[in-house]
Design an enzyme around this catalytic site. Sequence first.
Site, PDB file in Angstrom:
ATOM      1  CE  LYS A  57      -3.788   0.026   2.836  1.00  0.00           C
ATOM      2  NZ  LYS A  57      -4.952   0.063   3.824  1.00  0.00           N
ATOM      3  CD  GLU A  82       8.329  -7.282   6.729  1.00  0.00           C
ATOM      4  OE1 GLU A  82       8.554  -7.367   7.953  1.00  0.00           O
ATOM      5  OE2 GLU A  82       8.025  -6.598   6.617  1.00  0.00           O
ATOM      6  N   GLY A  84      -5.385  -4.751   5.334  1.00  0.00           N
ATOM      7  CA  GLY A  84      -4.122  -5.626   4.855  1.00  0.00           C
ATOM      8  C   GLY A  84      -4.916  -7.123   5.005  1.00  0.00           C
ATOM      9  NE  ARG A  85      -7.131  -7.060  11.341  1.00  0.00           N
ATOM     10  CZ  ARG A  85      -6.826  -6.056  11.290  1.00  0.00           C
ATOM     11  NH1 ARG A  85      -5.142  -5.610  10.694  1.00  0.00           N
ATOM     12  NH2 ARG A  85      -6.986  -4.943  11.584  1.00  0.00           N
ATOM     13  CD  GLU A 116      -2.944  -7.996  11.562  1.00  0.00           C
ATOM     14  OE1 GLU A 116      -1.438  -7.993  10.897  1.00  0.00           O
ATOM     15  OE2 GLU A 116      -2.666  -7.393  10.430  1.00  0.00           O
ATOM     16  CG  HIS A 125      -4.766 -39.300  11.994  1.00  0.00           C
ATOM     17  ND1 HIS A 125      -4.922 -40.867  12.683  1.00  0.00           N
ATOM     18  CD2 HIS A 125      -5.781 -39.209  10.692  1.00  0.00           C
ATOM     19  CE1 HIS A 125      -5.663 -41.556  11.455  1.00  0.00           C
ATOM     20  NE2 HIS A 125      -6.825 -40.392  11.462  1.00  0.00           N
ATOM     21  CE  LYS A 152       5.513  -4.882   9.424  1.00  0.00           C
ATOM     22  NZ  LYS A 152       4.531  -4.021   9.261  1.00  0.00           N
TER      23      LYS A 152
END
Length: 527
Positions: free
Chosen positions: A213, A219, A270-271, A357, A388, A503
Amino acid sequence: MITWENLDTLPAYKKLLSLKGQVKLADALGNSDAPNRVASYSVPMAAGLTYNYAAKQVNDQIMSVLSDLSREAQLTEKFEALYNGEIINTGEKRMVLHQLTRGQLGKDVVAEGKNKREFYVEQQKAIAEFADKVHSGKLVNEKGEKYTTVCQIGIGGSDLGPRAMYLALENWAKAEGKFKMEAKFISNVDPDDGAAVIASIDLAHTIFILVSKSGTTLETLTNESFVKDFIKKEDLDPSKHMIAVTSETSPLAHNPDYLAAFYMDDFIGGRYSSTSAVGGAILSLAFGPDVFAEFLNGAAEADATAKNADIKKNPAMLDALIGIYERNVQEYPSTAILPYSQALSRFPAHLQQLDMESNGKSVNRDGKKIDYVTGPVIFGEPGTNGQHSFYQLLHQGTNIIPLQFIAFKENQTGKDVVIEGSTSQKKLCANVTAQIVAFACGKDNENPNKFFAGERPSSLIYGERLTPKTLGALLAHYENKVMFQGFVWNVNSFDQEGVQLGKTLAKAVLSGSMSGALKSFADLLIK
Protein backbone atom coordinates in the site's frame (compact mmCIF):
# COMPACT_ATOMS: atom_id res chain seq x y z
CA MET A 1 -27.58 7.85 18.99
CA ILE A 2 -24.69 5.39 19.05
CA THR A 3 -22.74 4.99 22.27
CA TRP A 4 -19.58 2.95 22.67
CA GLU A 5 -19.69 1.12 26.00
CA ASN A 6 -17.47 -1.56 27.51
CA LEU A 7 -18.97 -5.05 27.57
CA ASP A 8 -18.98 -5.29 31.37
CA THR A 9 -21.26 -2.23 31.67
CA LEU A 10 -24.09 -3.81 29.68
CA PRO A 11 -27.02 -5.33 31.69
CA ALA A 12 -27.40 -8.27 29.28
CA TYR A 13 -23.78 -9.28 29.87
CA LYS A 14 -24.29 -9.34 33.61
CA LYS A 15 -27.36 -11.51 33.11
CA LEU A 16 -25.42 -13.76 30.76
CA LEU A 17 -22.85 -14.44 33.49
CA SER A 18 -25.59 -15.98 35.64
CA LEU A 19 -26.44 -18.51 32.91
CA LYS A 20 -23.02 -20.16 32.74
CA GLY A 21 -23.12 -23.95 32.67
CA GLN A 22 -26.85 -24.15 32.06
CA VAL A 23 -26.63 -26.46 29.01
CA LYS A 24 -25.13 -29.95 29.01
CA LEU A 25 -24.53 -31.15 25.46
CA ALA A 26 -24.71 -34.82 26.45
CA ASP A 27 -28.28 -34.18 27.58
CA ALA A 28 -29.26 -31.87 24.72
CA LEU A 29 -27.96 -34.20 21.99
CA GLY A 30 -28.30 -37.51 23.79
CA ASN A 31 -32.09 -37.72 23.93
CA SER A 32 -34.96 -38.34 21.55
CA ASP A 33 -35.44 -34.59 20.93
CA ALA A 34 -31.95 -34.23 19.43
CA PRO A 35 -33.23 -34.23 15.80
CA ASN A 36 -35.50 -31.29 16.61
CA ARG A 37 -32.60 -29.40 18.17
CA VAL A 38 -30.35 -30.05 15.17
CA ALA A 39 -33.07 -28.85 12.80
CA SER A 40 -34.12 -25.76 14.77
CA TYR A 41 -30.63 -24.58 15.75
CA SER A 42 -29.83 -23.89 12.11
CA VAL A 43 -29.60 -20.59 10.23
CA PRO A 44 -29.45 -20.13 6.43
CA MET A 45 -26.40 -18.20 5.27
CA ALA A 46 -25.59 -16.61 1.92
CA ALA A 47 -24.75 -18.58 -1.22
CA GLY A 48 -26.49 -21.76 -0.05
CA LEU A 49 -24.44 -22.20 3.11
CA THR A 50 -25.96 -23.04 6.50
CA TYR A 51 -24.75 -22.27 10.03
CA ASN A 52 -25.71 -24.95 12.57
CA TYR A 53 -25.13 -24.37 16.28
CA ALA A 54 -26.98 -27.34 17.78
CA ALA A 55 -23.72 -28.55 19.39
CA LYS A 56 -23.13 -25.23 21.13
CA GLN A 57 -23.85 -24.90 24.86
CA VAL A 58 -26.80 -22.54 24.38
CA ASN A 59 -30.56 -22.77 24.82
CA ASP A 60 -33.51 -20.49 24.15
CA GLN A 61 -32.93 -18.48 27.33
CA ILE A 62 -29.28 -17.85 26.53
CA MET A 63 -30.23 -16.99 22.96
CA SER A 64 -32.75 -14.45 24.24
CA VAL A 65 -30.10 -12.76 26.38
CA LEU A 66 -27.64 -12.77 23.48
CA SER A 67 -30.30 -11.02 21.43
CA ASP A 68 -30.64 -8.44 24.20
CA LEU A 69 -26.86 -8.03 24.19
CA SER A 70 -26.88 -7.36 20.45
CA ARG A 71 -29.39 -4.53 20.97
CA GLU A 72 -27.60 -3.04 23.98
CA ALA A 73 -24.29 -3.12 22.11
CA GLN A 74 -26.07 -1.54 19.10
CA LEU A 75 -24.50 -3.99 16.69
CA THR A 76 -26.85 -3.25 13.79
CA GLU A 77 -26.49 0.50 14.23
CA LYS A 78 -22.70 0.30 14.44
CA PHE A 79 -22.51 -1.79 11.30
CA GLU A 80 -24.74 0.72 9.53
CA ALA A 81 -22.48 3.55 10.66
CA LEU A 82 -19.47 1.63 9.35
CA TYR A 83 -20.82 0.95 5.86
CA ASN A 84 -22.14 4.50 5.59
CA GLY A 85 -18.62 5.84 6.01
CA GLU A 86 -18.35 7.02 9.61
CA ILE A 87 -14.90 7.02 11.24
CA ILE A 88 -14.87 3.58 12.90
CA ASN A 89 -11.09 3.02 12.95
CA THR A 90 -10.42 5.38 15.86
CA GLY A 91 -6.73 4.50 16.16
CA GLU A 92 -5.94 5.78 12.66
CA LYS A 93 -9.01 8.04 12.32
CA ARG A 94 -10.18 6.27 9.18
CA MET A 95 -13.31 4.86 7.65
CA VAL A 96 -13.58 1.07 7.23
CA LEU A 97 -14.72 0.21 3.71
CA HIS A 98 -13.82 -3.36 2.79
CA GLN A 99 -17.51 -4.30 2.40
CA LEU A 100 -17.78 -1.53 -0.20
CA THR A 101 -15.40 -3.42 -2.51
CA ARG A 102 -18.16 -5.92 -3.21
CA GLY A 103 -21.39 -3.96 -3.04
CA GLN A 104 -23.31 -0.88 -1.93
CA LEU A 105 -24.85 -1.54 1.50
CA GLY A 106 -25.94 2.00 2.30
CA LYS A 107 -25.53 5.55 1.11
CA ASP A 108 -22.73 6.83 -1.12
CA VAL A 109 -19.38 7.16 0.61
CA VAL A 110 -17.20 10.00 -0.63
CA ALA A 111 -13.59 10.43 0.46
CA GLU A 112 -10.50 12.01 -1.05
CA GLY A 113 -12.81 13.62 -3.57
CA LYS A 114 -14.05 10.29 -4.92
CA ASN A 115 -17.12 8.10 -4.67
CA LYS A 116 -15.40 5.10 -3.10
CA ARG A 117 -17.74 2.47 -4.48
CA GLU A 118 -17.11 3.79 -7.99
CA PHE A 119 -13.37 3.77 -7.28
CA TYR A 120 -13.40 0.11 -6.26
CA VAL A 121 -15.50 -0.83 -9.31
CA GLU A 122 -13.06 1.05 -11.55
CA GLN A 123 -10.16 -0.95 -10.14
CA GLN A 124 -12.02 -4.22 -10.62
CA LYS A 125 -12.73 -3.29 -14.27
CA ALA A 126 -9.12 -2.22 -14.86
CA ILE A 127 -7.86 -5.53 -13.47
CA ALA A 128 -10.37 -7.43 -15.61
CA GLU A 129 -9.20 -5.65 -18.76
CA PHE A 130 -5.56 -6.34 -17.93
CA ALA A 131 -6.27 -10.02 -17.18
CA ASP A 132 -8.16 -10.41 -20.46
CA LYS A 133 -5.20 -8.96 -22.37
CA VAL A 134 -2.84 -11.42 -20.68
CA HIS A 135 -5.13 -14.41 -21.27
CA SER A 136 -5.80 -13.52 -24.92
CA GLY A 137 -2.13 -12.91 -25.73
CA LYS A 138 -2.60 -9.22 -26.50
CA LEU A 139 -0.07 -8.55 -23.76
CA VAL A 140 3.06 -10.69 -24.06
CA ASN A 141 6.64 -10.86 -22.82
CA GLU A 142 9.76 -9.54 -24.56
CA LYS A 143 9.82 -12.52 -26.91
CA GLY A 144 6.18 -12.15 -27.90
CA GLU A 145 5.17 -15.19 -25.82
CA LYS A 146 2.20 -15.53 -23.47
CA TYR A 147 2.58 -15.37 -19.73
CA THR A 148 1.65 -18.62 -18.01
CA THR A 149 2.34 -17.95 -14.32
CA VAL A 150 1.57 -15.17 -11.88
CA CYS A 151 3.43 -14.69 -8.59
CA GLN A 152 2.35 -12.38 -5.77
CA ILE A 153 5.00 -10.66 -3.64
CA GLY A 154 3.48 -9.42 -0.40
CA ILE A 155 3.31 -10.12 3.31
CA GLY A 156 0.62 -10.40 5.96
CA GLY A 157 -2.76 -9.49 4.52
CA SER A 158 -1.19 -9.11 1.07
CA ASP A 159 -0.34 -12.81 1.17
CA LEU A 160 -2.43 -14.84 3.63
CA GLY A 161 -5.90 -14.02 2.30
CA PRO A 162 -5.13 -14.10 -1.45
CA ARG A 163 -3.08 -17.29 -1.03
CA ALA A 164 -5.89 -18.99 0.93
CA MET A 165 -8.46 -17.92 -1.69
CA TYR A 166 -6.33 -19.13 -4.60
CA LEU A 167 -5.75 -22.54 -3.03
CA ALA A 168 -9.45 -22.80 -2.21
CA LEU A 169 -10.41 -22.40 -5.88
CA GLU A 170 -7.50 -24.00 -7.73
CA ASN A 171 -8.99 -27.50 -8.08
CA TRP A 172 -12.48 -26.12 -8.71
CA ALA A 173 -11.14 -23.96 -11.55
CA LYS A 174 -9.31 -26.88 -13.14
CA ALA A 175 -12.42 -29.06 -12.96
CA GLU A 176 -14.62 -26.31 -14.42
CA GLY A 177 -12.26 -25.26 -17.22
CA LYS A 178 -11.64 -21.88 -15.54
CA PHE A 179 -7.95 -22.32 -14.78
CA LYS A 180 -5.95 -19.65 -16.63
CA MET A 181 -2.55 -19.32 -14.95
CA GLU A 182 -0.71 -21.02 -12.14
CA ALA A 183 -0.20 -18.77 -9.12
CA LYS A 184 2.74 -18.67 -6.72
CA PHE A 185 3.42 -16.55 -3.64
CA ILE A 186 6.54 -15.08 -2.05
CA SER A 187 6.02 -13.59 1.40
CA ASN A 188 8.76 -14.46 3.85
CA VAL A 189 11.84 -12.25 3.79
CA ASP A 190 13.76 -15.49 4.35
CA PRO A 191 15.63 -15.83 1.02
CA ASP A 192 14.93 -19.56 0.97
CA ASP A 193 11.25 -18.77 0.36
CA GLY A 194 11.93 -16.65 -2.71
CA ALA A 195 14.62 -19.00 -4.04
CA ALA A 196 12.31 -22.03 -3.80
CA VAL A 197 9.51 -20.26 -5.67
CA ILE A 198 11.81 -18.94 -8.38
CA ALA A 199 13.25 -22.42 -8.88
CA SER A 200 9.74 -23.73 -9.51
CA ILE A 201 8.72 -21.27 -12.26
CA ASP A 202 9.75 -20.13 -15.72
CA LEU A 203 10.74 -16.48 -15.18
CA ALA A 204 10.37 -15.60 -18.86
CA HIS A 205 6.65 -16.42 -18.70
CA THR A 206 5.84 -15.04 -15.23
CA ILE A 207 4.15 -11.83 -14.12
CA PHE A 208 4.99 -10.73 -10.58
CA ILE A 209 2.49 -8.72 -8.55
CA LEU A 210 4.16 -6.43 -6.02
CA VAL A 211 1.65 -5.60 -3.28
CA SER A 212 2.45 -2.73 -0.93
CA LYS A 213 0.00 0.00 0.00
CA SER A 214 2.73 2.44 0.98
CA GLY A 215 5.28 1.24 -1.53
CA THR A 216 7.81 1.14 1.32
CA THR A 217 7.16 -2.22 3.06
CA LEU A 218 10.67 -3.47 3.91
CA GLU A 219 10.06 -7.22 3.48
CA THR A 220 8.14 -6.77 0.23
CA LEU A 221 10.66 -4.42 -1.36
CA THR A 222 13.48 -6.73 -0.28
CA ASN A 223 11.76 -9.64 -2.01
CA GLU A 224 11.12 -7.51 -5.09
CA SER A 225 14.84 -6.76 -5.36
CA PHE A 226 15.58 -10.44 -4.79
CA VAL A 227 13.28 -11.42 -7.67
CA LYS A 228 14.52 -8.67 -9.98
CA ASP A 229 18.08 -9.88 -9.50
CA PHE A 230 17.08 -13.31 -10.83
CA ILE A 231 15.13 -11.74 -13.71
CA LYS A 232 18.15 -9.66 -14.78
CA LYS A 233 20.43 -12.70 -14.62
CA GLU A 234 18.13 -14.33 -17.18
CA ASP A 235 18.68 -11.28 -19.47
CA LEU A 236 15.04 -10.30 -19.03
CA ASP A 237 13.57 -6.84 -18.51
CA PRO A 238 11.97 -6.60 -15.03
CA SER A 239 9.54 -3.93 -16.24
CA LYS A 240 8.00 -6.53 -18.56
CA HIS A 241 7.37 -8.88 -15.65
CA MET A 242 6.09 -6.66 -12.82
CA ILE A 243 2.78 -5.05 -11.92
CA ALA A 244 1.97 -3.20 -8.70
CA VAL A 245 -0.99 -3.08 -6.35
CA THR A 246 -0.51 0.00 -4.24
CA SER A 247 -1.97 3.36 -3.22
CA GLU A 248 -2.19 6.20 -5.71
CA THR A 249 0.33 8.24 -3.70
CA SER A 250 3.02 5.57 -3.34
CA PRO A 251 6.30 5.55 -5.31
CA LEU A 252 5.02 2.46 -7.15
CA ALA A 253 2.12 4.38 -8.72
CA HIS A 254 2.51 5.67 -12.31
CA ASN A 255 5.97 4.11 -12.38
CA PRO A 256 7.51 2.94 -15.70
CA ASP A 257 9.15 0.03 -13.88
CA TYR A 258 5.78 -1.74 -13.87
CA LEU A 259 3.56 -3.02 -16.68
CA ALA A 260 0.51 -1.68 -14.82
CA ALA A 261 -0.59 -0.48 -11.41
CA PHE A 262 -3.90 -1.07 -9.62
CA TYR A 263 -4.95 0.84 -6.57
CA MET A 264 -6.18 0.39 -3.01
CA ASP A 265 -6.55 2.89 -0.20
CA ASP A 266 -6.10 3.37 3.53
CA PHE A 267 -9.73 2.46 4.27
CA ILE A 268 -9.12 -1.25 3.75
CA GLY A 269 -6.83 -3.07 6.17
CA GLY A 270 -4.54 -5.75 4.78
CA ARG A 271 -6.39 -8.62 6.46
CA TYR A 272 -9.64 -7.37 4.93
CA SER A 273 -8.22 -6.85 1.44
CA SER A 274 -8.93 -10.13 -0.40
CA THR A 275 -11.96 -8.58 -2.13
CA SER A 276 -9.97 -5.48 -3.17
CA ALA A 277 -7.29 -5.19 -5.84
CA VAL A 278 -4.98 -7.10 -3.47
CA GLY A 279 -6.91 -10.31 -4.11
CA GLY A 280 -8.48 -9.19 -7.35
CA ALA A 281 -5.31 -9.03 -9.42
CA ILE A 282 -4.03 -12.51 -8.68
CA LEU A 283 -7.44 -14.22 -8.65
CA SER A 284 -8.47 -12.57 -11.92
CA LEU A 285 -5.21 -13.57 -13.58
CA ALA A 286 -5.33 -17.10 -12.20
CA PHE A 287 -9.00 -17.88 -12.87
CA GLY A 288 -10.47 -15.03 -14.92
CA PRO A 289 -12.36 -11.87 -13.95
CA ASP A 290 -15.74 -13.64 -14.03
CA VAL A 291 -14.62 -16.00 -11.25
CA PHE A 292 -13.44 -13.09 -9.13
CA ALA A 293 -16.79 -11.37 -9.74
CA GLU A 294 -18.66 -14.46 -8.47
CA PHE A 295 -16.42 -14.47 -5.40
CA LEU A 296 -17.41 -10.84 -4.76
CA ASN A 297 -21.09 -11.67 -5.26
CA GLY A 298 -20.94 -14.29 -2.53
CA ALA A 299 -19.29 -11.84 -0.15
CA ALA A 300 -21.91 -9.20 -0.98
CA GLU A 301 -24.73 -11.64 -0.18
CA ALA A 302 -23.19 -12.39 3.21
CA ASP A 303 -22.78 -8.67 3.94
CA ALA A 304 -26.48 -8.14 3.20
CA THR A 305 -27.49 -10.78 5.76
CA ALA A 306 -25.22 -9.09 8.32
CA LYS A 307 -27.55 -6.06 8.27
CA ASN A 308 -30.42 -8.03 9.86
CA ALA A 309 -31.16 -7.09 13.48
CA ASP A 310 -32.61 -10.54 14.24
CA ILE A 311 -29.69 -12.70 15.35
CA LYS A 312 -31.49 -15.83 14.13
CA LYS A 313 -31.45 -14.36 10.62
CA ASN A 314 -27.92 -12.97 10.89
CA PRO A 315 -25.46 -15.88 11.08
CA ALA A 316 -22.36 -13.69 11.41
CA MET A 317 -23.83 -11.83 14.37
CA LEU A 318 -25.08 -15.06 15.95
CA ASP A 319 -21.68 -16.71 15.53
CA ALA A 320 -20.05 -13.63 17.07
CA LEU A 321 -22.38 -13.55 20.09
CA ILE A 322 -22.00 -17.26 20.82
CA GLY A 323 -18.25 -16.64 20.65
CA ILE A 324 -18.61 -13.85 23.20
CA TYR A 325 -20.50 -16.23 25.51
CA GLU A 326 -17.78 -18.85 25.13
CA ARG A 327 -14.89 -16.43 25.62
CA ASN A 328 -16.20 -14.13 28.35
CA VAL A 329 -18.69 -16.29 30.27
CA GLN A 330 -17.42 -19.81 29.80
CA GLU A 331 -13.81 -18.55 29.74
CA TYR A 332 -12.66 -20.75 26.86
CA PRO A 333 -9.25 -19.49 25.64
CA SER A 334 -9.12 -20.58 22.01
CA THR A 335 -11.15 -21.47 18.96
CA ALA A 336 -10.21 -24.16 16.44
CA ILE A 337 -11.19 -23.75 12.79
CA LEU A 338 -11.53 -27.21 11.25
CA PRO A 339 -12.35 -27.26 7.52
CA TYR A 340 -13.07 -30.73 6.17
CA SER A 341 -11.94 -29.60 2.75
CA GLN A 342 -8.34 -29.76 1.57
CA ALA A 343 -9.06 -26.71 -0.60
CA LEU A 344 -9.33 -24.67 2.61
CA SER A 345 -5.89 -25.77 3.81
CA ARG A 346 -4.71 -22.17 4.36
CA PHE A 347 -8.04 -20.71 5.41
CA PRO A 348 -7.34 -21.17 9.16
CA ALA A 349 -4.04 -19.31 8.71
CA HIS A 350 -5.89 -16.41 7.13
CA LEU A 351 -8.43 -16.41 9.98
CA GLN A 352 -5.59 -16.34 12.50
CA GLN A 353 -4.56 -12.97 11.17
CA LEU A 354 -8.10 -11.73 10.59
CA ASP A 355 -9.23 -12.50 14.13
CA MET A 356 -6.10 -12.13 16.25
CA GLU A 357 -4.79 -8.99 14.57
CA SER A 358 -8.24 -7.40 14.74
CA ASN A 359 -9.35 -8.25 18.27
CA GLY A 360 -6.10 -8.98 20.07
CA LYS A 361 -6.51 -5.77 22.07
CA SER A 362 -6.42 -4.90 25.79
CA VAL A 363 -7.59 -1.28 25.58
CA ASN A 364 -10.92 0.03 24.34
CA ARG A 365 -11.61 2.44 21.50
CA ASP A 366 -10.72 5.34 23.80
CA GLY A 367 -7.38 3.82 24.75
CA LYS A 368 -8.50 2.84 28.24
CA LYS A 369 -7.59 -0.51 29.81
CA ILE A 370 -10.41 -3.06 29.82
CA ASP A 371 -11.08 -5.60 32.56
CA TYR A 372 -12.27 -8.56 30.48
CA VAL A 373 -10.73 -10.89 27.93
CA THR A 374 -11.03 -10.20 24.22
CA GLY A 375 -9.98 -12.19 21.14
CA PRO A 376 -9.30 -15.93 21.47
CA VAL A 377 -6.31 -17.76 20.05
CA ILE A 378 -7.27 -19.07 16.59
CA PHE A 379 -5.71 -22.17 15.07
CA GLY A 380 -6.66 -25.07 12.84
CA GLU A 381 -5.89 -27.54 10.09
CA PRO A 382 -8.00 -29.43 7.57
CA GLY A 383 -9.70 -32.68 8.57
CA THR A 384 -9.05 -35.54 8.56
CA ASN A 385 -5.34 -34.82 9.06
CA GLY A 386 -6.03 -32.85 12.23
CA GLN A 387 -7.78 -35.87 13.75
CA HIS A 388 -4.44 -37.65 13.78
CA SER A 389 -2.70 -34.64 15.31
CA PHE A 390 -4.01 -32.10 17.83
CA TYR A 391 -7.50 -33.60 18.26
CA GLN A 392 -6.05 -35.58 21.17
CA LEU A 393 -5.84 -32.35 23.18
CA LEU A 394 -9.23 -31.20 21.93
CA HIS A 395 -10.88 -34.41 23.10
CA GLN A 396 -9.03 -35.15 26.36
CA GLY A 397 -6.92 -32.12 27.20
CA THR A 398 -7.42 -29.93 30.26
CA ASN A 399 -8.73 -26.93 28.27
CA ILE A 400 -12.08 -26.93 26.52
CA ILE A 401 -11.63 -25.37 23.08
CA PRO A 402 -14.70 -24.47 20.99
CA LEU A 403 -14.63 -25.85 17.46
CA GLN A 404 -15.89 -24.56 14.13
CA PHE A 405 -16.30 -27.25 11.49
CA ILE A 406 -16.67 -26.40 7.78
CA ALA A 407 -17.81 -29.11 5.37
CA PHE A 408 -19.32 -29.70 1.93
CA LYS A 409 -21.52 -32.50 0.62
CA GLU A 410 -19.65 -32.68 -2.70
CA ASN A 411 -15.99 -32.36 -3.57
CA GLN A 412 -14.68 -29.86 -6.11
CA THR A 413 -13.31 -32.12 -8.80
CA GLY A 414 -16.10 -34.70 -9.09
CA LYS A 415 -13.43 -37.42 -8.95
CA ASP A 416 -13.92 -40.10 -6.32
CA VAL A 417 -13.78 -43.82 -5.71
CA VAL A 418 -15.94 -46.33 -3.85
CA ILE A 419 -14.04 -48.35 -1.25
CA GLU A 420 -15.74 -50.66 1.25
CA GLY A 421 -19.16 -49.45 0.18
CA SER A 422 -18.68 -45.68 0.35
CA THR A 423 -16.91 -42.88 -1.49
CA SER A 424 -14.02 -40.86 -0.08
CA GLN A 425 -16.28 -37.80 0.17
CA LYS A 426 -18.85 -39.77 2.17
CA LYS A 427 -16.08 -40.97 4.49
CA LEU A 428 -14.96 -37.36 4.93
CA CYS A 429 -18.47 -36.21 5.85
CA ALA A 430 -18.91 -39.20 8.16
CA ASN A 431 -15.83 -38.07 10.05
CA VAL A 432 -17.24 -34.56 10.49
CA THR A 433 -20.51 -35.79 11.94
CA ALA A 434 -18.77 -38.33 14.15
CA GLN A 435 -16.44 -35.70 15.56
CA ILE A 436 -19.27 -33.27 16.37
CA VAL A 437 -21.09 -35.92 18.43
CA ALA A 438 -17.91 -37.30 19.99
CA PHE A 439 -16.84 -33.85 21.16
CA ALA A 440 -20.30 -33.02 22.46
CA CYS A 441 -21.34 -36.26 24.14
CA GLY A 442 -18.06 -37.94 24.98
CA LYS A 443 -17.88 -41.56 26.14
CA ASP A 444 -17.89 -43.16 29.57
CA ASN A 445 -15.27 -45.80 30.28
CA GLU A 446 -13.82 -47.35 33.42
CA ASN A 447 -10.37 -46.99 31.89
CA PRO A 448 -9.38 -43.29 32.44
CA ASN A 449 -7.31 -43.30 29.26
CA LYS A 450 -10.40 -44.18 27.25
CA PHE A 451 -12.77 -41.80 29.03
CA PHE A 452 -14.05 -38.81 27.04
CA ALA A 453 -15.66 -36.08 29.12
CA GLY A 454 -17.45 -34.52 26.15
CA GLU A 455 -18.98 -31.06 26.56
CA ARG A 456 -16.73 -29.71 23.82
CA PRO A 457 -18.97 -27.27 21.90
CA SER A 458 -18.85 -26.92 18.13
CA SER A 459 -20.63 -25.28 15.23
CA LEU A 460 -20.92 -26.46 11.65
CA ILE A 461 -20.95 -24.40 8.46
CA TYR A 462 -21.90 -26.56 5.50
CA GLY A 463 -22.99 -26.38 1.89
CA GLU A 464 -23.21 -28.37 -1.32
CA ARG A 465 -19.80 -27.55 -2.83
CA LEU A 466 -17.01 -25.04 -2.40
CA THR A 467 -17.30 -22.59 -5.32
CA PRO A 468 -16.22 -18.95 -5.83
CA LYS A 469 -19.58 -17.73 -4.54
CA THR A 470 -19.63 -19.92 -1.42
CA LEU A 471 -16.00 -19.00 -0.72
CA GLY A 472 -16.84 -15.29 -0.89
CA ALA A 473 -19.77 -15.81 1.49
CA LEU A 474 -17.59 -17.83 3.87
CA LEU A 475 -14.89 -15.15 3.90
CA ALA A 476 -17.38 -12.33 4.54
CA HIS A 477 -19.08 -14.35 7.30
CA TYR A 478 -15.85 -14.45 9.28
CA GLU A 479 -14.96 -10.84 8.53
CA ASN A 480 -18.35 -9.75 9.83
CA LYS A 481 -18.16 -12.07 12.83
CA VAL A 482 -14.86 -10.48 13.87
CA MET A 483 -16.32 -7.00 13.34
CA PHE A 484 -19.35 -7.72 15.54
CA GLN A 485 -17.17 -9.17 18.30
CA GLY A 486 -14.98 -6.07 18.22
CA PHE A 487 -18.09 -3.92 18.61
CA VAL A 488 -19.21 -5.96 21.64
CA TRP A 489 -15.78 -5.78 23.26
CA ASN A 490 -15.60 -2.06 22.41
CA VAL A 491 -12.16 -2.42 20.82
CA ASN A 492 -10.86 -1.02 17.55
CA SER A 493 -10.75 -4.05 15.24
CA PHE A 494 -9.21 -2.11 12.37
CA ASP A 495 -5.74 -1.02 13.44
CA GLN A 496 -2.76 -3.22 14.33
CA GLU A 497 -0.26 -1.32 16.46
CA GLY A 498 0.87 -4.65 17.89
CA VAL A 499 2.79 -5.46 14.71
CA GLN A 500 4.73 -2.18 14.64
CA LEU A 501 7.16 -2.38 17.57
CA GLY A 502 9.08 -5.35 16.22
CA LYS A 503 9.42 -3.67 12.82
CA THR A 504 10.83 -0.53 14.42
CA LEU A 505 13.37 -2.45 16.46
CA ALA A 506 14.40 -4.51 13.42
CA LYS A 507 15.21 -1.29 11.58
CA ALA A 508 17.31 -0.20 14.55
CA VAL A 509 19.24 -3.46 14.38
CA LEU A 510 19.88 -3.11 10.65
CA SER A 511 20.98 0.49 11.01
CA GLY A 512 23.34 -0.39 13.86
CA SER A 513 21.70 2.12 16.22
CA MET A 514 21.18 -0.31 19.11
CA SER A 515 22.50 -1.16 22.53
CA GLY A 516 21.71 -3.27 25.57
CA ALA A 517 19.61 -6.42 25.15
CA LEU A 518 18.81 -5.59 21.52
CA LYS A 519 22.48 -5.54 20.60
CA SER A 520 23.21 -8.66 22.65
CA PHE A 521 20.59 -10.72 20.87
CA ALA A 522 21.57 -9.26 17.50
CA ASP A 523 25.16 -10.36 18.11
CA LEU A 524 23.95 -13.95 18.40
CA LEU A 525 22.51 -13.99 14.88
CA ILE A 526 23.96 -11.24 12.72
CA LYS A 527 27.53 -11.41 11.50
